[in-house]
Design an enzyme around this catalytic site. Sequence first.
Site, PDB file in Angstrom:
ATOM      1  N   GLY A 168       0.805  -1.209   0.000  1.00  0.00           N
ATOM      2  CA  GLY A 168       0.000   0.000   0.000  1.00  0.00           C
ATOM      3  C   GLY A 168       0.833   1.250   0.000  1.00  0.00           C
ATOM      4  N   CYS A 169       0.152   2.324   0.191  1.00  0.00           N
ATOM      5  CA  CYS A 169       0.691   3.655  -0.035  1.00  0.00           C
ATOM      6  C   CYS A 169       1.338   4.221   1.229  1.00  0.00           C
ATOM      7  CB  CYS A 169      -0.443   4.572  -0.487  1.00  0.00           C
ATOM      8  SG  CYS A 169      -1.465   3.857  -1.791  1.00  0.00           S
TER       9      CYS A 169
END
Length: 309
Positions: free
Chosen positions: A12-13
């Site tokens: 993810g980010c």
Amino acid sequence: MLKEGQVRIPSGCAIAAIIDKKGNPINGSEIIKSIALMHDRSNGLGGGFAAYGIYPDHKDDYAFHVFYDTKDARQKCEEYLFKHFNVDVAERIPTKKVESIENGPDIWRYFGKPNRVRMRDARMDEQEYVVQCVTKVNANFDGAYIFSSGKNMGCFKAVGYPEDVGEFFMLDHYDAYLWTAHGRFPTNTPGWWGGAHPFNILDWSIVHNGEISSYDANRRYIEQFGYKCTMQTDTEVITYLFDHLLRHHELPMDVAADVLTAPEWDEIDRMDDERKEYFTNLRAIYSGALVNGPFSVILGSNKGLLAIN
């Protein structure tokens, strides 16, 4: 055996936030340094920032930040904005050349107030009028995307690593009392300028890490109330959910957070009677607003910061 750091795990980010609770200014270079520490959690397909308190000379105006793909899109959007708002300033957002950021849209900003006659005829309050105007542009004007629409705040985003996006928008020229930032690692949605984070409506802005597996249910729920999800990514719906719960239903911030992150039924069954009744009611009333999936979210607003995961 592979050790941490020897293999890239696309989990993810990157998200970050800074706030000065006394409202003192923080230079944009600080949030750029913060998000740059998580460079390896991005892949260059999106980066962005939200900043609060950056337009003191226009603090009573709505600041619209707009991407344009074509001159025709700008002409049509400006005609609409100038008709529905009393616009004092229309200008390109200052940027600088950054080698890693290219093929971007034309980026403009407008400062203005709602046209009172049109707002009265529409029988809406000021905030609802702004939301409906932004929604119409983003849903119906091909090649025009209003990606920021709050007062005395603004979102800045692009396709690129966040530290490059910060340099591109020259955020070291801005001071804000609250900053959020995002470095994107899209897994199942496209990497494009409008799909970069933060997502915004009015003063609310969202940066998000993870994946919303309940997106279709959440989208169907929120679009019953006039919102349109047009940015091709699951995060957008969280912004609209918060706006709906906080502005239309006037829920306290912590209750709105509980709606989005309500526990599973088996956990609710083990609670004491008071908490059991509370969460049972939330899940019954707002079932379509429950957000599922692994996620971390930071909500920025003129009221401060909220983090949930």
